[in-house]
Enzyme design. Structure first.
Site, PDB file in Angstrom:
ATOM      1  N   ASP A   1      10.091   2.842 -10.528  1.00 13.19           N
ATOM      2  CA  ASP A   1       8.698   3.042 -11.196  1.00 13.19           C
ATOM      3  C   ASP A   1       8.778   4.004 -12.191  1.00 13.19           C
ATOM      4  O   ASP A   1       7.894   4.592 -13.701  1.00 13.19           O
ATOM      5  CB  ASP A   1       7.092   3.052 -10.508  1.00 13.19           C
ATOM      6  CG  ASP A   1       6.999   0.891 -10.279  1.00 13.19           C
ATOM      7  OD1 ASP A   1       7.149   0.140 -11.076  1.00 13.19           O
ATOM      8  OD2 ASP A   1       6.416   1.055  -9.317  1.00 13.19           O
TER       9      ASP A   1
ATOM     10  N   LYS B   1       4.993  -3.755  -0.835  1.00 14.64           N
ATOM     11  CA  LYS B   1       6.491  -2.101  -1.642  1.00 14.64           C
ATOM     12  C   LYS B   1       6.044  -1.405  -0.694  1.00 14.64           C
ATOM     13  O   LYS B   1       6.869  -0.723  -0.249  1.00 14.64           O
ATOM     14  CB  LYS B   1       5.235  -1.792  -2.890  1.00 14.64           C
ATOM     15  CG  LYS B   1       5.684  -2.509  -3.780  1.00 14.64           C
ATOM     16  CD  LYS B   1       4.704  -2.353  -4.990  1.00 14.64           C
ATOM     17  CE  LYS B   1       5.283  -1.709  -6.313  1.00 14.64           C
ATOM     18  NZ  LYS B   1       5.109  -0.906  -7.441  1.00 14.64           N
TER      19      LYS B   1
END
Ligand code: ATR
Length: 277
Positions: free
Chosen positions: A103, A67
């Site tokens: 997120d 990520k």
């Protein structure tokens, strides 16, 4: 035109629920398209990304441990991705590779669905100072929560993160959790402590102010010991599964052209899968 193909890439990847979620939506909206898991080791990751277009992929999800690396490989990052310092969703636009972090969106959208009005809280306590905590704090700031206290075992990590997140965010040791939780309308656990067998609770929920909403981003088990204790103490709770489901929405829309809905049926399907494994 060939059917759009998307992926989720991580290492390992077999536990990822993303294929179940995206394939459910492909079926539900009767769309042609594919979504495949890809287990790619760190040393092969840059090549995997460089070869996306040649392999006919329209984009995908990027998860642990890639990520942060992917944030440096995309051509353009969204403001969220820049501020969170990580990318979990990528797609092509006019030949350029774009990267977003969904997120924070997923966190907020989950609470919008499970606990409308959650963002009227003035003060929030966030347990943990890792990558997940960053996304949560970003969402809290966006929704106007004014006093955000990060509590962490390693206090320097909480302080560093607080400095990076700017005004209204402060870092503290987790030992004084009850003191900071007093008067907080929101308490969020982002540490693995709430997971089965992961040790003691980060904060005794009976010390949290009545009426507060307590949530955990961990969703295995669905009701973590922390959430169970909060519920037993009479507090409102929201589980973390919805964050996983909602963070998938923007990616699906970009790859397959339809904005999907997080339905009770999807939620039930993922819960059944979590229970089966
Ligand atoms: P993620 O990206 O999922 O947030 P991470 O970056 O590894 O994962 O962060 C894990 C968080 O859980 C950290 O805040 C960590 O505290 P430290 O910074 O002190 O390591 C917290 N954590 C993990 N295990 C813990 C434990 N046994 N007690 C207290 N905090 C713990």
């Amino acid at each position: 035109m060939a059917e759009p193909k998307a992926f989720v890439c991580g290492h390992p990847i077999r536990h990822s629920r993303s294929p179940l979620i995206h394939r459910y939506w492909l079926r539900r909206y009767d769309l042609t398209g594919r979504y495949e898991p890809a287990d790619v080791a760190p040393e092969h990751f840059p090549h995997f990304i460089a070869a996306l277009a040649a392999n006919g992929l329209v984009g995908g999800n990027v998860t642990i441990p890639h990520k942060e690396v992917i944030a440096g490989l995309v051509d353009i990052r969204t403001e969220e991705a820049d501020e969170i310092g990580a990318v979990n969703t990528i797609w092509f636009e006019q030949g350029k590779l774009l990267g977003d972090n969904t997120d924070a969106y997923g966190f907020a959208a989950n609470l919008d669905q499970q606990a409308p009005g959650w963002d009227s809280a003035d003060k929030a306590v966030v347990l943990g100072a890792g990558g997940a905590s960053r996304a949560v704090i970003h969402a809290l700031k966006r929704r106007g929560v004014k006093d955000i206290r990060i509590l962490n075992r390693t206090v320097t990590r909480a302080e560093t993160l607080a400095d990076q997140m700017g005004p209204g965010v402060s870092g503290h040791t987790i030992d004084k959790a009850a003191e900071h939780a007093a008067g907080a309308g929101l308490v969020i656990n982002t540490t693995a402590l709430g997971m089965e067998g992961a040790g003691e609770l980060p904060l005794d929920p009976s010390l949290i102010t009545a009426g507060a909403l307590v949530t955990d981003i961990v969703y295995v088990p669905l009701e973590t010991p922390f959430l169970a204790a909060a519920r037993a103490a009479g507090l409102r709770t929201a589980d973390g599964l919805g964050m996983l489901l909602h963070q998938a929405v923007p990616g699906f829309e970009r790859w397959f052209g339809t904005r999907p809905e997080v339905t009770p049926e999807l939620r039930a399907m993922i819960i059944a899968d979590l229970e089966a494994h």
